[in-house]
Write a protein that holds these residues in place. Structure first.
Motif, PDB file in Angstrom:
ATOM      1  N   GLY A 404      63.680  29.556  21.019  1.00 10.84           N
ATOM      2  CA  GLY A 404      65.005  30.079  20.667  1.00 10.84           C
ATOM      3  C   GLY A 404      65.472  29.588  19.308  1.00 10.84           C
ATOM      4  O   GLY A 404      66.617  29.781  18.932  1.00 10.84           O
ATOM      5  N   GLU A 471      78.098  34.190  25.504  1.00  3.44           N
ATOM      6  CA  GLU A 471      76.737  34.713  25.655  1.00  3.44           C
ATOM      7  C   GLU A 471      76.686  36.222  25.476  1.00  3.44           C
ATOM      8  O   GLU A 471      75.804  36.749  24.802  1.00  3.44           O
ATOM      9  CB  GLU A 471      76.172  34.319  27.022  1.00  3.44           C
ATOM     10  CG  GLU A 471      75.539  32.952  26.949  1.00  3.44           C
ATOM     11  CD  GLU A 471      75.141  32.367  28.289  1.00  3.44           C
ATOM     12  OE1 GLU A 471      74.177  31.618  28.338  1.00  3.44           O
ATOM     13  OE2 GLU A 471      75.822  32.662  29.289  1.00  3.44           O
ATOM     14  N   GLU A 475      74.612  38.065  22.405  1.00  4.51           N
ATOM     15  CA  GLU A 475      73.534  39.044  22.619  1.00  4.51           C
ATOM     16  C   GLU A 475      73.863  40.366  21.926  1.00  4.51           C
ATOM     17  O   GLU A 475      72.985  41.024  21.367  1.00  4.51           O
ATOM     18  CB  GLU A 475      73.289  39.265  24.120  1.00  4.51           C
ATOM     19  CG  GLU A 475      72.715  38.053  24.861  1.00  4.51           C
ATOM     20  CD  GLU A 475      71.383  37.536  24.288  1.00  4.51           C
ATOM     21  OE1 GLU A 475      70.698  38.285  23.574  1.00  4.51           O
ATOM     22  OE2 GLU A 475      71.051  36.356  24.545  1.00  4.51           O
ATOM     23  N   ASN A 491      72.063  32.246  17.145  1.00  7.56           N
ATOM     24  CA  ASN A 491      71.028  31.322  17.638  1.00  7.56           C
ATOM     25  C   ASN A 491      71.508  29.881  17.860  1.00  7.56           C
ATOM     26  O   ASN A 491      71.196  29.297  18.896  1.00  7.56           O
ATOM     27  CB  ASN A 491      69.808  31.327  16.706  1.00  7.56           C
ATOM     28  CG  ASN A 491      68.970  32.579  16.886  1.00  7.56           C
ATOM     29  OD1 ASN A 491      69.171  33.328  17.835  1.00  7.56           O
ATOM     30  ND2 ASN A 491      68.046  32.815  15.976  1.00  7.56           N
ATOM     31  N   LEU A 494      73.482  30.036  21.107  1.00  6.69           N
ATOM     32  CA  LEU A 494      72.658  30.347  22.288  1.00  6.69           C
ATOM     33  C   LEU A 494      71.738  29.186  22.659  1.00  6.69           C
ATOM     34  O   LEU A 494      71.567  28.869  23.838  1.00  6.69           O
ATOM     35  CB  LEU A 494      71.833  31.614  22.030  1.00  6.69           C
ATOM     36  CG  LEU A 494      72.620  32.929  22.118  1.00  6.69           C
ATOM     37  CD1 LEU A 494      71.746  34.097  21.696  1.00  6.69           C
ATOM     38  CD2 LEU A 494      73.166  33.154  23.521  1.00  6.69           C
ATOM     39  N   SER A 495      71.137  28.562  21.645  1.00  8.19           N
ATOM     40  CA  SER A 495      70.192  27.484  21.970  1.00  8.19           C
ATOM     41  C   SER A 495      70.918  26.261  22.529  1.00  8.19           C
ATOM     42  O   SER A 495      70.423  25.596  23.438  1.00  8.19           O
ATOM     43  CB  SER A 495      69.340  27.110  20.761  1.00  8.19           C
ATOM     44  OG  SER A 495      70.134  26.531  19.771  1.00  8.19           O
ATOM     45  N   LYS A 498      71.834  27.002  26.037  1.00  2.91           N
ATOM     46  CA  LYS A 498      70.658  26.962  26.920  1.00  2.91           C
ATOM     47  C   LYS A 498      70.256  25.519  27.255  1.00  2.91           C
ATOM     48  O   LYS A 498      70.034  25.179  28.413  1.00  2.91           O
ATOM     49  CB  LYS A 498      69.497  27.681  26.221  1.00  2.91           C
ATOM     50  CG  LYS A 498      68.221  27.734  27.022  1.00  2.91           C
ATOM     51  CD  LYS A 498      67.215  28.613  26.295  1.00  2.91           C
ATOM     52  CE  LYS A 498      65.838  28.511  26.916  1.00  2.91           C
ATOM     53  NZ  LYS A 498      64.817  29.111  26.056  1.00  2.91           N
ATOM     54  N   PHE A 499      70.206  24.681  26.227  1.00  5.49           N
ATOM     55  CA  PHE A 499      69.663  23.340  26.449  1.00  5.49           C
ATOM     56  C   PHE A 499      70.726  22.264  26.695  1.00  5.49           C
ATOM     57  O   PHE A 499      70.413  21.186  27.184  1.00  5.49           O
ATOM     58  CB  PHE A 499      68.800  22.912  25.255  1.00  5.49           C
ATOM     59  CG  PHE A 499      67.554  23.742  25.080  1.00  5.49           C
ATOM     60  CD1 PHE A 499      66.635  23.858  26.115  1.00  5.49           C
ATOM     61  CD2 PHE A 499      67.308  24.415  23.894  1.00  5.49           C
ATOM     62  CE1 PHE A 499      65.480  24.613  25.951  1.00  5.49           C
ATOM     63  CE2 PHE A 499      66.159  25.186  23.726  1.00  5.49           C
ATOM     64  CZ  PHE A 499      65.245  25.283  24.765  1.00  5.49           C
ATOM     65  N   ARG A 501      73.985  22.931  28.195  1.00  2.23           N
ATOM     66  CA  ARG A 501      75.076  23.597  28.904  1.00  2.23           C
ATOM     67  C   ARG A 501      76.037  22.578  29.525  1.00  2.23           C
ATOM     68  O   ARG A 501      77.251  22.790  29.557  1.00  2.23           O
ATOM     69  CB  ARG A 501      74.492  24.524  29.984  1.00  2.23           C
ATOM     70  CG  ARG A 501      75.439  25.639  30.343  1.00  2.23           C
ATOM     71  CD  ARG A 501      74.806  26.642  31.293  1.00  2.23           C
ATOM     72  NE  ARG A 501      75.736  27.739  31.507  1.00  2.23           N
ATOM     73  CZ  ARG A 501      75.790  28.811  30.761  1.00  2.23           C
ATOM     74  NH1 ARG A 501      74.938  28.970  29.767  1.00  2.23           N
ATOM     75  NH2 ARG A 501      76.685  29.746  30.993  1.00  2.23           N
TER      76      ARG A 501
END
Ligand code: SF4
Length: 512
Positions: A404, A471, A475, A491, A494-495, A498-499, A501
Motif C-alpha cells: 500500500g 475510507e 477510494e 495512500n 489508507l496505509s 490499515k496498519f 487503526r
C-alpha cells in the motif's frame, strides 16, 4: 563548507605545497548527518563535522606532518584496534552499491576534465553514437530492465521504443529535475555532484530516439544545482560535448535549462510539458502519452535525474552487468533519502531487494536514543507507512506497492514510538491539499474533505463513522482523480488506517 575549502587552499598556499595537494570540491557524500566531511587521500582518512578551525589541524598535522588527527575522525572510520577504516568501508557505505551516486562526493563537480579523466566521462555516449545503432541502444536499455526512478517504475527502454516508433523528425528529451517530495533530495545531489553524467545520458537518449534538443526542468529552489548545471553546460559546449557535431560524431545535441516555480504537480509529465511551453502547469488526460505527443506536440522522452544517472553505466558495462544487481523485476539500485528518526540521515543507494531492516539498522545506524522503530514512510505524499512487522520486506517497486506504499522518488522517513500516525497522515495530506492544482473535483474537493475529517479526529472530535467516510472518500479519489498526484494522495491515510487503526480508534469518540 565553502569556508573550509577556502581556508584549506589558503593554508596549503602558505605552506608552499598548494601544487602538491589536489583539493577537490565534490558534491554530496551522502552522509549528511556528519557533514561537513573532509577525506584525505591516500589514507582515506574520513574527518567528520569539520569546522573551519579544524582545517588548520588537518593541514598542519595530517598533510604536513603525516599524522592522522584521530580526534577529528568519524567514529565509524576507526576500527576497534585504532586502525583507519577508509570511508568506503565504514558501515554506512559498505552495504551500498553506488551507480547513480557513483561520482557524487568523488569528482570535482565543477570541472568537466575530472568527469572525463576520473569517471570515464562521455565514453558511453561516444560508444552509443559511434559503435551502436539506435535500435541496439534501445535494446540494451530494454534488456537492462531499468525502470523509471521517478515514481511510476515504468520500463525505460519500452518508453524509448515508443518515442523511437513515433513518426516525426522533431523529437525531444526532457530531464525531470522537479524533485518535490518532502524529504527527498537525491536528484539535487546528482545534479550538484555529477551534472555531466545527466547530460551524457540525455545525449544517449536523444541519439536513440532521434532527438537533437533536450530540456532540464529544474525547480528554482535548487540554486546550487542550477549554478553547477550552468557551469557544466558552458564547459560541455566549449569542449565539444554539446552543440553541433558532438565529439566529432556528426550528431547534434544541445540542452536548455527551464526553471520551475516549485509547484509539486509540475513533476507530473504533462504538467511539466505545459510549464515548459509557458502554460500553467496543470496535467492533461493521458493518452496521448508524451512519447507520442509531448512538448510542442512532438514525441518526447521524459526521465528523471536518477533514471538518467544509470544510463551511461548500462551502456558502458552492459545490460547483463546491470541485471546482476537487484531483483529480477527491479534490477539495479535505488537511491533513498533517509530521514526522520534515524542516526545516519543522508542519501543511500542500495541494491533493489535489500531488506528494510538492513537499511534502517545496518546502513542507517538504527533509531536514536534507544527508541523503538514504529514505521517507515516511503514515496512521499504518494506513498504509505510500513509498520515494524514488515521490516524484513525486500525493498523493490512491487513489494512496496503490495504493502500500500510505493517507491516514489525515494523519500524514506523513519518514525519511532513517539510519532503519532494520524499526525503523519495529516502532514502528507495537508501537503497534497496545498499542492493540488484544482483542475479536477475529486482531488481539489475530496482531499480537502479528507483533511477536515483527519483534523477532527486528531482534535478528539471524530467518530467511528468518520473512519468509514475517510475510507470511502479515499477510494473514490484514487479511482477518479485525473493525475497521479490525486490518484495517490489518499495512500498515507489508507496505509495508516490499515496498519495503525487502533491509533485512529483511540482518537475518536464513538457516537454510534
Ligand atoms: Fe490537479 Fe489534483 Fe486533478 Fe491532478 S488530480 S489534475 S493535481 S486537481
Amino acid at each position: 563548507s565553502i569556508k573550509i575549502l577556502k581556508r584549506m587552499e589558503e593554508l596549503l598556499e602558505e605552506k608552499g605545497i598548494r601544487d602538491q595537494v589536489k583539493v577537490v570540491k565534490t558534491g554530496c557524500f551522502g552522509l549528511c548527518a556528519v557533514g561537513p566531511i573532509v577525506v584525505v587521500y591516500p589514507e582515506g582518512a574520513f574527518y567528520a563535522h569539520v569546522k573551519e578551525e579544524d582545517t588548520d589541524r588537518i593541514v598542519n598535522e595530517h598533510i604536513v606532518e603525516g599524522k592522522i588527527v584521530k580526534d577529528l575522525l568519524y567514529k565509524e572510520a576507526v576500527t576497534e584496534d585504532g586502525e583507519i577504516r577508509p570511508f568506503e568501508e565504514v558501515p554506512f557505505y559498505s552495504k551500498q552499491v553506488r551507480i547513480a551516486l557513483e561520482n557524487c562526493g568523488r569528482i570535482q563537480a565543477e570541472d568537466i576534465n575530472d568527469y572525463i579523466e576520473c569517471a570515464e566521462g562521455y565514453k558511453a555516449a561516444k560508444k552509443a553514437i559511434t559503435e551502436m545503432t539506435r535500435e541496439e541502444v534501445i535494446d540494451e536499455i530494454k534488456r537492462s530492465g531499468l525502470r523509471g526512478r521517478g515514481g511510476g517504475g515504468f520500463p525505460t527502454g519500452l518508453k524509448w521504443q515508443f518515442a523511437y516508433n513515433a513518426p516525426g523528425d522533431e523529437k525531444y528529451v526532457i530531464c525531470n529535475a522537479d524533485e518535490g517530495d518532502p524529504g527527498a533530495f537525491m536528484d539535487r545531489s546528482v545534479l550538484e555532484g555529477d551534472a555531466h553524467c545527466v547530460f551524457e545520458a540525455m545525449m544517449i537518449t536523444a541519439y536513440a530516439i532521434g532527438a537533437n534538443h533536450g530540456y532540464i526542468y529544474i525547480r528554482a529552489e535548487y540554486p546550487v544545482a542550477i549554478h553547477r548545471l550552468e557551469i557544466a553546460l558552458e564547459q560541455a559546449r566549449e569542449a565539444g560535448y554539446l552543440g553541433k557535431n558532438v565529439m566529432g560524431t556528426g550528431f547534434d545535441f544541445d540542452i536548455e535549462l527551464k526553471l520551475g516555480a516549485g509547484a509539486f504537480v509540475c513533476g507530473e509529465e504533462t504538467a511539466l510539458i505545459n510549464s515548459i511551453e509557458g502554460k500553467r502547469g496543470m496535467p492533461n488526460p493521458k493518452p496521448p502519452f508524451p512519447a507520442n505527443k509531448g512538448v510542442w506536440g512532438k514525441p518526447t522522452i521524459i526521465n528523471n535525474v536518477e533514471t538518467f544517472a544509470n544510463i551511461p553505466k548500462i551502456i558502458l558495462k552492459g545490460a547483463d552487468w546491470f541485471t546482476s544487481i537487484g531483483t529480477e523485476k527491479s534490477p539495479g539500485t535505488k537511491v533513498f533519502a533517509l530521514g526522520g528518526k534515524i542516526e545516519n540521515v543522508g542519501l543511500v543507494e542500495i541494491p533493489m531487494g535489500t531488506p528494510l531492516r538492513e537499511i534502517v539498522y545496518d546502513i542507517g545506524g538504527g533509531i536514536p536514543n534507544g527508541k523503538a522503530f514504529k514505521a517507515v514512510q516511503t514515496g512521499g505524499p504518494s506513498g504509505g507507512c510500513i509498520p515494524a512487522q514488515y521490516l524484513d520486506t525486500p525493498i523493490d517497486f512491487d513489494s512496496l506497492t503490495a504493502l500500500g506504499s510505493m517507491m516514489g522518488s525515494g523519500g524514506m522517513i523513519i518514525m519511532d514510538e513517539d510519532n503519532c500516525m494520524i499526525d503523519i497522515a495529516k502532514f502528507f495530506l495537508d501537503f497534497t491539499v496545498e499542492e493540488s492544482c484544482g483542475k479536477c473535483t475529486p482531488c481539489r474537493e475530496g482531499t480537502k474533505r479528507m483533511l477536515e475529517i483527519l483534523e477532527r479526529i486528531s482534535d478528539g472530535h471524530g467518530t467511528m463513522e468518520d473512519l468509514d467516510k475517510l475510507e470511502t472518500l479515499a477510494e473514490t479519489i484514487k479511482s477518479t482523480a485525473l493525475c497521479g498526484l490525486g490518484q495517490t494522495a489518499p495512500n498515507p491515510v489508507l496505509s495508516t488506517l490499515k496498519f495503525f487503526r487502533d491509533e485512529y480508534i483511540a482518537h475518536v469518540v464513538d457516537k454510534r
